[in-house]
Write an enzyme that holds these catalytic residues in place. Structure first.
Site, PDB file in Angstrom:
ATOM      1  N   LYS A 157      -4.237  10.762   2.410  1.00 59.81           N
ATOM      2  CA  LYS A 157      -3.962  10.733   3.833  1.00 59.81           C
ATOM      3  C   LYS A 157      -3.041   9.583   4.211  1.00 59.81           C
ATOM      4  CE  LYS A 157      -8.792  11.938   4.369  1.00 59.81           C
ATOM      5  NZ  LYS A 157     -10.104  11.308   4.593  1.00 59.81           N
ATOM      6  N   ASP A 201      -5.898   2.833   5.067  1.00 63.96           N
ATOM      7  CA  ASP A 201      -7.286   2.607   5.471  1.00 63.96           C
ATOM      8  C   ASP A 201      -7.988   1.576   4.627  1.00 63.96           C
ATOM      9  OD1 ASP A 201      -7.394   4.338   3.067  1.00 63.96           O
ATOM     10  OD2 ASP A 201      -9.540   4.375   3.480  1.00 63.96           O
ATOM     11  N   ASP A 227       2.380   6.028   0.836  1.00 59.65           N
ATOM     12  CA  ASP A 227       2.082   4.896   1.708  1.00 59.65           C
ATOM     13  C   ASP A 227       2.305   3.579   0.977  1.00 59.65           C
ATOM     14  OD1 ASP A 227      -0.096   5.295  -0.020  1.00 59.65           O
ATOM     15  OD2 ASP A 227      -1.627   5.042   1.517  1.00 59.65           O
ATOM     16  N   ARG A 278      -6.775   3.649  10.069  1.00 58.03           N
ATOM     17  CA  ARG A 278      -5.579   4.469   9.827  1.00 58.03           C
ATOM     18  C   ARG A 278      -4.743   4.664  11.082  1.00 58.03           C
ATOM     19  NH1 ARG A 278      -5.814   6.772   4.660  1.00 58.03           N
ATOM     20  NH2 ARG A 278      -7.839   7.472   3.926  1.00 58.03           N
ATOM     21  N   LYS A 288       3.479  -3.010  -3.893  1.00 58.71           N
ATOM     22  CA  LYS A 288       2.767  -4.213  -4.369  1.00 58.71           C
ATOM     23  C   LYS A 288       3.121  -4.424  -5.828  1.00 58.71           C
ATOM     24  CE  LYS A 288      -1.707  -3.999  -1.944  1.00 58.71           C
ATOM     25  NZ  LYS A 288      -3.156  -3.769  -2.156  1.00 58.71           N
ATOM     26  N   ASP A 299       0.591   0.716  -5.696  1.00 56.48           N
ATOM     27  CA  ASP A 299      -0.242  -0.432  -6.074  1.00 56.48           C
ATOM     28  C   ASP A 299      -0.248  -0.517  -7.612  1.00 56.48           C
ATOM     29  OD1 ASP A 299      -2.171  -2.438  -5.957  1.00 56.48           O
ATOM     30  OD2 ASP A 299      -3.834  -1.085  -5.594  1.00 56.48           O
ATOM     31  N   PHE A 347      -4.801  -6.827   0.904  1.00 56.59           N
ATOM     32  CA  PHE A 347      -5.184  -5.474   1.292  1.00 56.59           C
ATOM     33  C   PHE A 347      -4.675  -5.204   2.694  1.00 56.59           C
ATOM     34  CE2 PHE A 347      -7.602  -1.634   1.951  1.00 56.59           C
ATOM     35  CZ  PHE A 347      -7.453  -1.038   0.711  1.00 56.59           C
TER      36      PHE A 347
HETATM   37  P1  IMP Z   1      -2.263   3.245  -7.034  1.00 54.60           P
HETATM   38  O1  IMP Z   1      -2.579   4.547  -7.696  1.00 54.60           O
HETATM   39  O2  IMP Z   1      -3.121   2.116  -7.556  1.00 54.60           O
HETATM   40  O3  IMP Z   1      -0.800   2.878  -7.044  1.00 54.60           O
HETATM   41  O4  IMP Z   1      -2.740   3.351  -5.550  1.00 54.60           O
HETATM   42  C1  IMP Z   1      -2.123   4.081  -4.651  1.00 54.60           C
HETATM   43  C2  IMP Z   1      -3.044   4.386  -3.481  1.00 54.60           C
HETATM   44  O5  IMP Z   1      -4.051   3.398  -3.274  1.00 54.60           O
HETATM   45  C3  IMP Z   1      -2.218   4.386  -2.239  1.00 54.60           C
HETATM   46  O6  IMP Z   1      -1.611   5.628  -2.011  1.00 54.60           O
HETATM   47  C4  IMP Z   1      -3.230   3.966  -1.189  1.00 54.60           C
HETATM   48  O7  IMP Z   1      -3.868   5.119  -0.656  1.00 54.60           O
HETATM   49  C5  IMP Z   1      -4.236   3.103  -1.908  1.00 54.60           C
HETATM   50  N1  IMP Z   1      -3.985   1.643  -1.677  1.00 54.60           N
HETATM   51  C6  IMP Z   1      -3.488   0.734  -2.543  1.00 54.60           C
HETATM   52  N2  IMP Z   1      -3.374  -0.486  -1.992  1.00 54.60           N
HETATM   53  C7  IMP Z   1      -3.801  -0.343  -0.706  1.00 54.60           C
HETATM   54  C8  IMP Z   1      -3.906  -1.269   0.409  1.00 54.60           C
HETATM   55  O8  IMP Z   1      -3.562  -2.463   0.367  1.00 54.60           O
HETATM   56  N3  IMP Z   1      -4.398  -0.728   1.555  1.00 54.60           N
HETATM   57  C9  IMP Z   1      -4.772   0.573   1.678  1.00 54.60           C
HETATM   58  N4  IMP Z   1      -4.679   1.453   0.676  1.00 54.60           N
HETATM   59  C10 IMP Z   1      -4.206   1.006  -0.511  1.00 54.60           C
HETATM   60 MG    MG Z   2      -5.935   5.310   0.695  1.00 60.58          MG
END
Ligand code: IMP
Ligand code: MG
Length: 179
Positions: free
Chosen positions: A42, A158, A99, A164, A130, A102, A151
C-alpha cells in the site's frame, strides 16, 4: 503534531516539486510509448497517484500488494504477493513505483518476477531510498529523496498501518519502535 513523530522530514511542497521532476523524467524516457505503471501497495499509493497525474505520457495503471513487514520495522526478507496484477506485462515497458527501497528485497523480487513474465523493460521510480540499509545490490532508476537509517511515515508510508494518510513525510521517534 502526533507526539510519536520526531519532526517533519519533507513538506507537501517538497514532495510536490520532486514528483513533478520524476514525472518529467519519465515523460522524457517514455516519449511515444505506452508503458504500464505498477504501484506497489500500500505504501506507494499516494506517490503513485500524484506521479501518474503529473505525467503527460499515456500510461496504463496496475497494482500489486506486497507484504514484507507485519507490524514491526524490520523487513522479514521474504516479501509475499498478497494481490497480483490484473494485466499481463509481457512485451511491455514497466514502470515500478515504490514508496521506499530499504533492504532491497522487495524490489529484487519484483524485478525477478516481472522480467520473468516477459516485461520488455523495467524502470524503477522510488519516493525514498535508504542506501545504508541495503542487503541486496539493487538501485532505483530514479530516487526522489535519500534518507538515513530512520523510520519514515506519512504520504503512504506506515508504522503498524498508521500515519499513511499524512500529507507530509515525518520521522518516527526511535523510542516508539526501539522499546
Ligand atoms: P525492503 O524490501 O526491505 O526494501 O522494504 C521495502 C518495503 O518496506 C517498503 O516498500 C516499505 O513498505 C517498507 N519500509 C521500509 N522502510 C520503511 C520506513 O522507513 N517506513 C515505512 N515503511 C518502510
Ligand atoms: Mg509498508
Amino acid at each position: 503534531m502526533d507526539n510519536r513523530l520526531q519532526c517533519v522530514f519533507l513538506s507537501e511542497d517538497d514532495i510536490k516539486a520532486k514528483v513533478k521532476e520524476a514525472a518529467a523524467w519519465l515523460d522524457c524516457r517514455f516519449e511515444g510509448k505506452n508503458p504500464i505503471a505498477v504501484s506497489v501497495l500500500k505504501g506507494s499509493v499516494m506517490f503513485f497517484c500524484d506521479l501518474v497525474r503529473a505525467m503527460k505520457t499515456p500510461v496504463q495503471l496496475d497494482f500489486m500488494t506486497i507484504s514484507s513487514y507485519g507490524s514491526s520495522t524490520q523487513s522479514s526478507g521474504m516479501p509475499k504477493i498478497v494481490m497480483d496484477l490484473t494485466a499481463s506485462v509481457e512485451g511491455r515497458d514497466v514502470i515500478l513505483v515504490e514508496d521506499i527501497v530499504d533492504s532491497g528485497n522487495t524490489l529484487y523480487k519484483m524485478r525477478e518476477l516481472l522480467i520473468g513474465r516477459g516485461a520488455k523493460s523495467f524502470t524503477v521510480v522510488t519516493l525514498l531510498d535508504k542506501p545504508s540499509r541495503r542487503k541486496v545490490d539493487i538501485k532505483a532508476d530514479f530516487s526522489c529523496f535519500e534518507v538515513g537509517d530512520e523510520f519514515i511515515v506519512g504520504y503512504g508510508l506506515d508504522y503498524a498501518q498508521q500515519y499513511r494518510n499524512l500529507p507530509y513525510i515525518a520521522i518516527l521517534k526511535r523510542e516508539v519502535y526501539e522499546k
